[in-house]
Design a protein around this motif. Sequence first.
Motif, mmCIF file in Angstrom:
data_model
loop_
_atom_site.group_PDB
_atom_site.id
_atom_site.type_symbol
_atom_site.label_atom_id
_atom_site.label_comp_id
_atom_site.label_asym_id
_atom_site.label_seq_id
_atom_site.Cartn_x
_atom_site.Cartn_y
_atom_site.Cartn_z
ATOM 1 N N ARG A 155 9.080 10.555 -3.196
ATOM 2 C CA ARG A 155 9.516 11.817 -2.556
ATOM 3 C C ARG A 155 9.934 11.543 -1.134
ATOM 4 O O ARG A 155 9.213 10.924 -0.369
ATOM 5 N N HIS A 156 11.132 12.053 -0.812
ATOM 6 C CA HIS A 156 11.705 11.728 0.493
ATOM 7 C C HIS A 156 11.114 12.560 1.614
ATOM 8 O O HIS A 156 10.938 12.057 2.738
ATOM 9 N N CYS A 157 10.829 13.830 1.326
ATOM 10 C CA CYS A 157 10.414 14.734 2.407
ATOM 11 C C CYS A 157 9.246 15.592 1.929
ATOM 12 O O CYS A 157 9.045 15.790 0.728
ATOM 13 N N MET A 158 8.485 16.122 2.878
ATOM 14 C CA MET A 158 7.348 16.993 2.563
ATOM 15 C C MET A 158 7.804 18.272 1.877
ATOM 16 O O MET A 158 7.061 18.859 1.095
ATOM 17 N N CYS A 159 9.041 18.678 2.145
ATOM 18 C CA CYS A 159 9.514 19.937 1.568
ATOM 19 C C CYS A 159 9.681 19.844 0.059
ATOM 20 O O CYS A 159 9.773 20.863 -0.621
ATOM 21 N N ARG A 203 10.412 7.079 3.369
ATOM 22 C CA ARG A 203 11.300 5.986 2.939
ATOM 23 C C ARG A 203 10.582 5.131 1.904
ATOM 24 O O ARG A 203 9.392 4.880 2.020
ATOM 25 N N CYS A 204 11.314 4.645 0.907
ATOM 26 C CA CYS A 204 10.791 3.777 -0.160
ATOM 27 C C CYS A 204 9.700 4.445 -0.999
ATOM 28 O O CYS A 204 8.907 3.774 -1.646
ATOM 29 N N CYS A 205 9.618 5.758 -0.978
ATOM 30 C CA CYS A 205 8.645 6.452 -1.816
ATOM 31 C C CYS A 205 9.377 7.349 -2.800
ATOM 32 O O CYS A 205 10.576 7.577 -2.684
ATOM 33 N N GLU A 212 0.840 -1.205 0.000
ATOM 34 C CA GLU A 212 0.000 0.000 0.000
ATOM 35 C C GLU A 212 0.870 1.249 0.000
ATOM 36 O O GLU A 212 0.596 2.215 -0.706
ATOM 37 N N VAL A 213 1.934 1.201 0.812
ATOM 38 C CA VAL A 213 2.821 2.365 0.887
ATOM 39 C C VAL A 213 3.438 2.647 -0.474
ATOM 40 O O VAL A 213 3.547 3.782 -0.917
ATOM 41 N N GLN A 214 3.819 1.591 -1.149
ATOM 42 C CA GLN A 214 4.469 1.798 -2.442
ATOM 43 C C GLN A 214 3.455 2.215 -3.494
ATOM 44 O O GLN A 214 3.760 2.965 -4.385
ATOM 45 N N GLU A 215 2.247 1.701 -3.376
ATOM 46 C CA GLU A 215 1.264 1.951 -4.430
ATOM 47 C C GLU A 215 0.737 3.374 -4.387
ATOM 48 O O GLU A 215 0.462 3.956 -5.415
#
Lengths: 219, 175
Positions: B136-140, B132-134, B122-125
Amino acid sequence: MQNICDATVRIGLCIPRLACSQKVAVRYGRKPSWLGFAKTKEFRVPPPKNWPKNETEEMYLLTQHYYTYMKSLSVFQQKMYERSVEESMAHAKEISEDGEIGKILEEIERDNAIVRSIRETELIKEWKEIEVDIIKQRTLAEETEILKQEATEHELKFNMERLKSAIRDDALNEAIDKALNSMTDHNFAIDKQGNYYFGRHNGDNPTEKRKLSTIGLLE
Amino acid sequence: MPFMKGFAPVRNTVDYLSKSNLILKPYIRIFAVHYNRKQTSHLEVKDFVFWHLSHLQYKNPDIQVLTIRELTPTPFIRVWLNSGRDLILDVDRQTKDEIHERIVRCLCKTPEELKEEQKEAEVQENPANFGRCCSRHCMCEIPGQVPCPSIVPVPYTWRGKYKFGLAELDESKYL
């Protein structure tokens, strides 16, 4: 000369940050960079340092050699570290997998033992039933054999008895003569009481008495 | 429907195949069932093969599933692992449901493992996720959000140390 600053100053190693309004006397520390240059020193141009050309080239070569050497060492160490991490992770994974497989194997062995015991009891039961069937069939076969034997014996006796009055080849002529000489009288009569009179010359003496119902007549 | 042929064609439907929990462990490579067709003690194994072997292959497409017939006096299931080791499950005189329950208990992934895998999937989808594993690394990194404080400092009134009285307000110090 003491330098008095309005903010915290780093003296060699780090010290805890003080309240911003406190003024600290600093003896050996440097002036903080955010204070900026003093007016007398603002446009000062330091004299250029003249290094001999050979020395600069040699220094350049030495530093380059040093940097490449240190870089290669650090890369090598990094690779060794990564390899050790991978090996330890693989080893840990193997251990965890082996442990899991060991547990699974124990469970499977336990279930297999239960199945084995059930199979043995059921096989014994089945073989006992088969044994009973075999014995039953055997006794049945023996009984039928005995019955057959008795039947053949009875038939044999009957035929032997019957053949006692049979005419043999050597006594054939005598039998023919006897038959020709003997006369059978087929005459008979029945009276109303059911008395049978056999023969032409019976002298009015009933030979046999039977009930009329036996000869199909109503009483 | 092209596959609605033969005995019990419901076995070929996606609905039937997806309703199965026969997801084997990752280190299992081969799953072989040995049985005979006409012996009475093998009939339940035959039923299991008829109803559940398609489930097994559907949920484990990378595993080789075999049936070996008329070569054994008693039925059994043999499983080969990554390391080359094999495990044997004796299934003589067991019902189809008992065999199914035994395989789920011994050889399949636990519900906890399946939940974790589902979460990771789900996290990847979800493309809106970050971290992590997405992608985009950060909200910024997301347009419309507060930029990275390492590049554009956050106003001092937003910072916790000033908000909760850990330091006094002084704009000149902040600049």
